[in-house]
Every structure is written in C-alpha cells, then in structure tokens.
Scaffold this motif. Structure first.
Motif, PDB file in Angstrom:
ATOM      1  N   PRO A  95       0.848  -1.189   0.000  1.00  0.00           N
ATOM      2  CA  PRO A  95       0.000   0.000   0.000  1.00  0.00           C
ATOM      3  C   PRO A  95       0.890   1.248   0.000  1.00  0.00           C
ATOM      4  N   VAL A  96       0.536   2.231  -0.791  1.00  0.00           N
ATOM      5  CA  VAL A  96       1.308   3.476  -0.824  1.00  0.00           C
ATOM      6  C   VAL A  96       0.765   4.387   0.276  1.00  0.00           C
ATOM      7  N   ARG A  97       1.647   4.695   1.225  1.00  0.00           N
ATOM      8  CA  ARG A  97       1.284   5.535   2.363  1.00  0.00           C
ATOM      9  C   ARG A  97       1.787   6.960   2.131  1.00  0.00           C
ATOM     10  N   ALA A  98       1.268   7.893   2.901  1.00  0.00           N
ATOM     11  CA  ALA A  98       1.673   9.299   2.789  1.00  0.00           C
ATOM     12  C   ALA A  98       3.166   9.477   3.047  1.00  0.00           C
ATOM     13  N   LEU A 107       6.876   3.942 -15.261  1.00  0.00           N
ATOM     14  CA  LEU A 107       5.996   4.267 -16.381  1.00  0.00           C
ATOM     15  C   LEU A 107       4.861   5.211 -16.030  1.00  0.00           C
ATOM     16  N   ALA A 108       4.431   5.197 -14.772  1.00  0.00           N
ATOM     17  CA  ALA A 108       3.317   6.045 -14.342  1.00  0.00           C
ATOM     18  C   ALA A 108       3.456   6.302 -12.851  1.00  0.00           C
ATOM     19  N   PRO A 109       2.941   7.433 -12.380  1.00  0.00           N
ATOM     20  CA  PRO A 109       3.035   7.725 -10.945  1.00  0.00           C
ATOM     21  C   PRO A 109       2.024   6.914 -10.143  1.00  0.00           C
ATOM     22  N   SER A 110       2.337   6.728  -8.883  1.00  0.00           N
ATOM     23  CA  SER A 110       1.367   6.158  -7.944  1.00  0.00           C
ATOM     24  C   SER A 110       1.259   7.128  -6.777  1.00  0.00           C
ATOM     25  N   HIS A 111       0.125   7.087  -6.103  1.00  0.00           N
ATOM     26  CA  HIS A 111      -0.210   8.092  -5.094  1.00  0.00           C
ATOM     27  C   HIS A 111      -0.628   7.424  -3.794  1.00  0.00           C
ATOM     28  N   ILE A 134       4.100  11.976  -5.206  1.00  0.00           N
ATOM     29  CA  ILE A 134       3.981  10.664  -5.843  1.00  0.00           C
ATOM     30  C   ILE A 134       4.916   9.690  -5.108  1.00  0.00           C
ATOM     31  N   CYS A 135       4.593   8.407  -5.204  1.00  0.00           N
ATOM     32  CA  CYS A 135       5.404   7.400  -4.518  1.00  0.00           C
ATOM     33  C   CYS A 135       6.842   7.454  -5.032  1.00  0.00           C
ATOM     34  N   HIS A 136       7.767   7.460  -4.107  1.00  0.00           N
ATOM     35  CA  HIS A 136       9.188   7.505  -4.441  1.00  0.00           C
ATOM     36  C   HIS A 136       9.546   6.311  -5.327  1.00  0.00           C
ATOM     37  N   GLY A 137      10.247   6.569  -6.424  1.00  0.00           N
ATOM     38  CA  GLY A 137      10.616   5.510  -7.367  1.00  0.00           C
ATOM     39  C   GLY A 137      11.434   4.407  -6.734  1.00  0.00           C
ATOM     40  N   GLY A 138      12.228   4.749  -5.740  1.00  0.00           N
ATOM     41  CA  GLY A 138      13.015   3.731  -5.050  1.00  0.00           C
ATOM     42  C   GLY A 138      12.141   2.732  -4.315  1.00  0.00           C
ATOM     43  N   LEU A 139      10.997   3.184  -3.841  1.00  0.00           N
ATOM     44  CA  LEU A 139      10.084   2.276  -3.141  1.00  0.00           C
ATOM     45  C   LEU A 139       9.343   1.378  -4.119  1.00  0.00           C
ATOM     46  N   VAL A 140       9.001   1.905  -5.292  1.00  0.00           N
ATOM     47  CA  VAL A 140       8.408   1.069  -6.345  1.00  0.00           C
ATOM     48  C   VAL A 140       9.420  -0.004  -6.740  1.00  0.00           C
ATOM     49  N   SER A 141      10.683   0.395  -6.865  1.00  0.00           N
ATOM     50  CA  SER A 141      11.750  -0.553  -7.198  1.00  0.00           C
ATOM     51  C   SER A 141      11.931  -1.588  -6.098  1.00  0.00           C
ATOM     52  N   THR A 142      11.811  -1.170  -4.844  1.00  0.00           N
ATOM     53  CA  THR A 142      11.935  -2.109  -3.723  1.00  0.00           C
ATOM     54  C   THR A 142      10.844  -3.166  -3.778  1.00  0.00           C
ATOM     55  N   LEU A 143       9.630  -2.755  -4.095  1.00  0.00           N
ATOM     56  CA  LEU A 143       8.536  -3.722  -4.228  1.00  0.00           C
ATOM     57  C   LEU A 143       8.853  -4.730  -5.336  1.00  0.00           C
ATOM     58  N   ALA A 144       9.281  -4.247  -6.489  1.00  0.00           N
ATOM     59  CA  ALA A 144       9.617  -5.142  -7.605  1.00  0.00           C
ATOM     60  C   ALA A 144      10.785  -6.056  -7.233  1.00  0.00           C
ATOM     61  N   ASP A 145      11.773  -5.510  -6.545  1.00  0.00           N
ATOM     62  CA  ASP A 145      12.931  -6.289  -6.122  1.00  0.00           C
ATOM     63  C   ASP A 145      12.515  -7.388  -5.150  1.00  0.00           C
ATOM     64  N   THR A 146      11.497  -7.116  -4.343  1.00  0.00           N
ATOM     65  CA  THR A 146      10.992  -8.127  -3.413  1.00  0.00           C
ATOM     66  C   THR A 146      10.413  -9.312  -4.171  1.00  0.00           C
TER      67      THR A 146
END
Length: 161
Positions: free
Chosen positions: A53-56, A99-103, A64-76
């Motif tokens: 879940p994307v938190r504040a 590719l697109a922002p998340s909020h 927007i959700c930090h790209g490093g955190l999106v990468s961390t999810l994918a890396d998991t």
C-alpha cells in the motif's frame, strides 16, 4: 507393476512446498517488508507476487510514490521468485522503468516471472501495477545462484532483533 516414486504431479507439489517453505524462512527475517507493509502474496518455482500500500510517508516532493520504493517492491517479488528453489540467490543487477506515478492510497502489486535459468544465472521480468490494473513500472532482474547454499536453514541470524 511398479509405481514410480515421482510423477510430474508429485514433483510439482514438492517444488511448490519448497517455495512455500522458502517464503516462510525469508519472511521471518525480512524487516524491510514489515517496515514498508509489503506482503508476499504468492510464490512458486520461478514466480512470486508482492503487494504494497502506498502511504503518505512514501511520497516524494511531488506527492507521488518515491521511485526507489516502487523498485523495492519489484525487487521483493524478484528475490522471492528466484529463491523459491531453496538455493541462495542474489541480484546480479537490475533495471527499472517507471511508467506512471502512484499516489497515497494506491495498492501496488509486483508480479515476477522467470524468463531463463541456466547454471548459476537467471533472468526475471517483474511488472508492477496499481489496483486499477494500470502498469506503473517494469523491472528486469538478473540473478546469481550460490550453488549448495540453501535458503531454508541457511539464512544468517539477525543481531539485535
């Protein structure tokens, strides 16, 4: 007439049981997942999915959700997919395309799929989508397996935890 000890169905069932045991062993020591609220939703030989879940407190200066955190999810998802065989496997490298922002309030899901595994190396594609099914990121990971080192029972003991 003798019955074979292993049928394809039995082999598949054993591989799935191994993957589930690997997930349990890795989750028991994965503090990053607990901190970020990431769950490993499914696992099998060469595949895994994880959600976050994307938190504040995960938003950057543009809300927007930090790209490093999106990468961390994918890396998991990548890590769980390539370790599902119970051989200690680490990332040899990866690339990610955002590719697109998340909020805040979005729920991201990363699905990892093995493309190739030969000898000590593997190649995995991980797709990250939001709860509306919109693609947020594509991640490609390269793995390196440390032959003879199991995940189950072979993970280091955490100090101070």
């Amino acid at each position: 007439m003798t019955v074979p000890e292993t049928t394809p169905e039995i082999a598949q069932q054993r591989a799935q049981q191994t993957a589930e045991a690997v997930r349990a062993a890795m989750l028991a020591k994965d503090t990053v997942l607990r901190t970020l609220g990431i769950t490993v939703d499914s696992i099998g030989p060469g595949r895994a999915s994880a959600s976050m879940p994307v938190r504040a407190d995960m938003l950057n200066g543009f809300a927007i959700c930090h790209g490093g955190l999106v990468s961390t999810l994918a890396d998991t998802a990548f890590a769980y997919a390539c370790n599902a065989y119970d051989e200690l496997t680490v990332a040899a490298g990866f690339s990610v395309d955002l590719l697109a922002p998340s909020h805040a309030g979005d729920v991201l899901t990363a699905v990892a799929q093995e493309l190739s595994k030969s000898g000590r190396t593997g190649l995995y594609d991980i797709e990250v989508r939001n709860q509306r099914g919109e693609r947020v990121a594509m991640f490609r990971g390269r793995s390196y397996t440390m032959k003879g080192r199991p995940v189950i029972g072979g993970l280091p003991v955490q100090r101070g935890a």
